[in-house]
Design a protein around this motif. Structure first.
Motif, PDB file in Angstrom:
ATOM      1  N   ILE A 342       0.812  -1.219   0.000  1.00 36.54           N
ATOM      2  CA  ILE A 342       0.000   0.000   0.000  1.00 36.54           C
ATOM      3  C   ILE A 342       0.844   1.268   0.000  1.00 36.54           C
ATOM      4  N   PRO A 343       1.836   1.427   0.887  1.00 37.58           N
ATOM      5  CA  PRO A 343       2.582   2.693   0.918  1.00 37.58           C
ATOM      6  C   PRO A 343       3.480   2.840  -0.304  1.00 37.58           C
ATOM      7  N   ARG A 347      10.872   2.623   4.588  1.00 37.15           N
ATOM      8  CA  ARG A 347      12.129   2.679   5.312  1.00 37.15           C
ATOM      9  C   ARG A 347      13.024   1.510   4.876  1.00 37.15           C
TER      10      ARG A 347
ATOM     11  N   ASP B 138       1.901   5.500   8.341  1.00 38.32           N
ATOM     12  CA  ASP B 138       3.251   5.363   7.785  1.00 38.32           C
ATOM     13  C   ASP B 138       3.487   6.360   6.660  1.00 38.32           C
ATOM     14  N   THR B 139       2.525   6.475   5.768  1.00 35.49           N
ATOM     15  CA  THR B 139       2.705   7.342   4.603  1.00 35.49           C
ATOM     16  C   THR B 139       1.371   7.983   4.227  1.00 35.49           C
ATOM     17  N   SER B 141       0.114   7.740   1.341  1.00 38.17           N
ATOM     18  CA  SER B 141      -0.624   6.771   0.525  1.00 38.17           C
ATOM     19  C   SER B 141      -1.614   6.007   1.381  1.00 38.17           C
ATOM     20  N   THR B 142      -1.154   5.560   2.527  1.00 38.05           N
ATOM     21  CA  THR B 142      -2.037   4.837   3.439  1.00 38.05           C
ATOM     22  C   THR B 142      -3.133   5.754   3.956  1.00 38.05           C
ATOM     23  N   PHE B 145      -5.736   6.168   1.387  1.00 35.62           N
ATOM     24  CA  PHE B 145      -6.524   4.933   1.288  1.00 35.62           C
ATOM     25  C   PHE B 145      -7.565   4.888   2.417  1.00 35.62           C
ATOM     26  N   LEU B 302      11.112   9.476   8.282  1.00 42.22           N
ATOM     27  CA  LEU B 302      10.151   8.484   7.821  1.00 42.22           C
ATOM     28  C   LEU B 302      10.063   7.350   8.838  1.00 42.22           C
ATOM     29  N   ASP B 303       8.904   6.819   9.181  1.00 41.63           N
ATOM     30  CA  ASP B 303       7.616   7.074   8.610  1.00 41.63           C
ATOM     31  C   ASP B 303       6.719   7.814   9.600  1.00 41.63           C
TER      32      ASP B 303
END
Lengths: 484, 484
Positions: A342-343, A347, B138-139, B141-142, B145, B302-303
């Motif tokens: 998904i991401p 890291r 985390d990002t 993108s997540t 979503f 990150l993240d």
């Protein structure tokens, strides 16, 4: 912060961590704080001034550490072993220090290729065949979600690139037992299957493992009703009792109906590192995807969840993006891990596994796992030899499930709700002392006590101490409600 | 590894990291390795023996570092600033050292409550109102979503707990521009909306920002066709050119149609830390969810992706699980972050932000962001003053988009495909030298060059050096194809 300031503060922090880990067994296991207590130690407004490292370390000591349930404590037997081996902590530090960015192969070829290498090493160490290609996700929940998305797209002939999930006359169905991890239901709902299409397969009342004949019957019935069986999630080592679904039989059913088979071995997967335990995973080679977490029993610090698939092309087709700002000359020749989950950004997580394997060595890890299996067998034997205690599930791995069954006011052993209340009460009492920590859970409508052995620092003496504490605490709790 | 072994190896690693960071500007930016080169440095079979820390550090030096494109290098201007401030590296180390497990409030009250505190501090530092509740993903993108899953469930009246996504006559539609991040399309497809139901709204040809009248017209047209508009994703600071979608106008349209509005400010969100930049985010208070990444320009490693929602109850309803083995007396009184995202288990990620704010202080972070904005304006002015160079997008943040437009063989400025080829060629040539790194991207069918300023160590002198390199490299490239 300059590198020289980092050097000075970093040395202080290393000493702090070493001292903290060395002394962890001297404090309580359970965080003894009330809801809101930690938060109220901080100012409601953000800080406007910077402070020294000394001040930050004071905050760790005074506020953070007392607010943590110490899962690295040798008397922690709750949930599951969540080991954070210090060798893997070094790998995590290296990852942070490098500050590398994984958004494409080109942004960090080493980040990509070391992940490939290490996933393949782990595959070999588990005795898995070359059919598997691996990556690292954050958790097994995410891996399960990715598996269910992959299954959805296979069953719907990639409906995501056309109209999405829109066929009311042919719902896609998913199968697991009530002992499957909660993340399976979560993933099925988030992936859009709908709760109505999640089937709960019966378990054997002794082993809590999936009854494959019930699975087969359910699938036949769903087919007859016009549904399309899309995915079966089988578990090796369920959360509650470490039950083992019969993979070979389940895989045969999956194959017969072209149904995706995902194997969730999040906790117990570490046992594949031991050749003598691999027979418990027979049939796994027939699955479409599998997941296990080195960040649990094996002890490569969170978040290190291995996800293997038999068909990486399918995974990439479901998960890929290829934006122009990430295109480069290397495309087509390299793995782009952004298309495996998904991401987009990742890291350098594989360094945790690399350092763990390099610095501890696989044989010392295996010796520790075998120690834990022995400790679990020892405790199980003690429980079986004691008439007031029941062993309530098989012990294939490192978790021992039990209940204490004292005599009630009527001179008969406790039963039903009284038995549930008693077992939850003594566990709560024991946990509150801070001397050890256990978890209770519901299995087939009954509350049971789980003793999850496997913290890196837990030796036989600690398990012996736990068993003594269990008996005295359970007896005291029973006495406090039993007439004199 | 024992705490004492960790202490010794940890001190070595701290020195290694400090030296690495101090010397990063002396080496090349771009990893000069071929596909497979890093992997081939490792044995194909897993190691059976453990090795010393010295040997592991040698591997870092000899194999890993040469295989990394150095995004912490002061001459890195690719993709986006992916800062990994050393103060936040210390926070990450503390998180690893603690080895804390976030699966419930009880497993680590401090992990949960520090995340609440720090998310709220960041909210205040950004000038956001109290309507927002935050968590760390985390990002982006997540986060995107999760936003699209939330929107799907609101629009379908929580179909996930019944039949799932199954109404072919009333598809749910999603709106964004072609400049939106690739993760929006990915999220829409994974969430099951279907590519057919993802609408690409036109952008203004000068600013590359969403045309709100086009959005309104699309929604009207979809409604007339029987669709249900479910979600709009607006971006502040697009990946290609840092364009700013008109939030206030978009929010009004979203409100009118009860459509979820997610604001993706992954890169540019750091600018909200500067009061003088907040007007660029006007309208954000009307959104349902927003995301920005401290792990980009701000520099918390990150993240660390902040995700805020206006209605946490809805988020929890969509994402929650409550397995019995995680139930405790604190339920109902505390936040359970497992119900705010996809993974069950989480690291103590808030320590990265806590250490960053504590050790560097917000004012030094703000000063650095202002330095970067100034550097971008300086470069933009240089480009505008040079007749051979075009500034091809507004510069509201730290990214400068440009093309070099030399004279062709016919004595006329290059155009069309020749222009694209030339600009990609000189950037490739510059990147290969290792002296600096830039990214190209396609915007509205044309290749452009992005100069993304904002690495923590990038000072004005570095931007001046880059501009000189850009001119000489572009000229040399043009000469090599131009007749004498």
């Amino acid at each position: 912060m300059t590198p020289e300031q980092f050097r000075e503060a970093g040395h202080d922090l290393i000493d702090w961590i070493a001292d903290y880990r060395a002394g962890i067994g001297d404090g309580p296991v359970l965080a003894a704080v009330e809801p809101g207590q930690v938060a109220s130690s901080f100012a409601p407004s953000p800080p406007s001034e910077s402070v020294t490292m000394t001040s930050v370390l004071d905050e760790l000591n005074d506020v953070i550490v007392p607010g943590i349930t110490q899962v690295q404590h040798p008397m922690h037997y709750g949930w599951f072993p969540s080991n954070a081996s210090l060798s893997s902590v070094l790998g995590d530090m290296a990852s942070s220090g490098l500050g590398s960015l994984g958004i494409s192969w080109e942004s960090s070829p080493a980040l990509t290729e070391v992940e490939q290498v290490v996933c393949d090493w782990m595959r070999q160490l588990c005795g898995l065949s070359e059919r598997w290609s691996g990556t690292i996700h954050d958790t097994a929940s995410t891996a399960c979600f990715v598996a269910l998305l992959s299954a959805r797209e296979r069953a719907s002939d990639h409906a995501q690139v056309s109209g999405g999930l829109r066929d009311p006359d042919r719902p896609l169905t998913v199968y697991c037992t009530a002992q499957a991890h909660s993340s399976v239901r979560k993933a099925a709902l988030l992936a859009g299957y709908g709760a109505d299409n999640l089937r709960v397969v019966d378990v054997d009342p002794q082993t809590y493992a999936m009854k494959s004949d019930d699975l087969a019957a359910m699938i036949e019935s769903d087919l007859a009703a016009g549904a399309k069986p899309a995915c079966i999630v089988a578990t090796v080592g369920t959360t509650g009792t470490t039950a083992i679904d019969p993979l070979a039989a389940v895989a045969a059913i999956a194959r017969q109906h072209d149904c995706w088979l995902h194997v969730d071995a999040a906790m117990a997967g570490s046992a594949m590192l031991l050749p003598e335990q691999r027979h418990l995973f027979d049939g796994i080679e027939e699955a479409d995807s599998l997941c296990w977490n080195p960040h649990k029993w094996m002890g490569t610090i969170l978040d290190t969840s291995l996800y293997y698939v038999a068909d990486p092309e399918h995974l990439i087709r479901v998960m890929s993006t290829n934006p122009s700002y990430l295109q480069s000359a290397a495309d087509g020749k390299v793995v782009q891990y952004r298309d495996w989950g998904i991401p987009l950004g990742r890291r350098f997580r594989s360094l945790k596994l690399l350092f763990h394997l390099r610095l501890d060595g696989i044989e010392s890890i295996r010796a520790r796992l075998r120690r834990d299996l022995d400790n679990a067998q020892w405790l199980a034997a003690e429980i079986e030899a004691n008439p007031e205690w029941d062993l309530v599930a098989p012990v294939p791995f490192q978790t021992v499930c039990t209940i204490h069954r004292p005599l009630g006011a009527d001179g008969m052993p406790l039963n039903g709700e009284e038995l549930d209340t008693h077992n939850r009460a003594w566990v709560e009492r024991l946990n509150r002392t801070g001397n050890a920590y256990l978890t209770t859970t519901v299995v087939e409508g009954r509350w049971i006590v789980r003793v999850s052995i496997g913290v890196e620092s837990t030796e036989r003496e600690h398990v012996e101490a736990l068993w003594a504490l269990m008996q005295t605490t359970a007896d005291e709790t029973a006495l406090s409600v039993r007439p004199e």
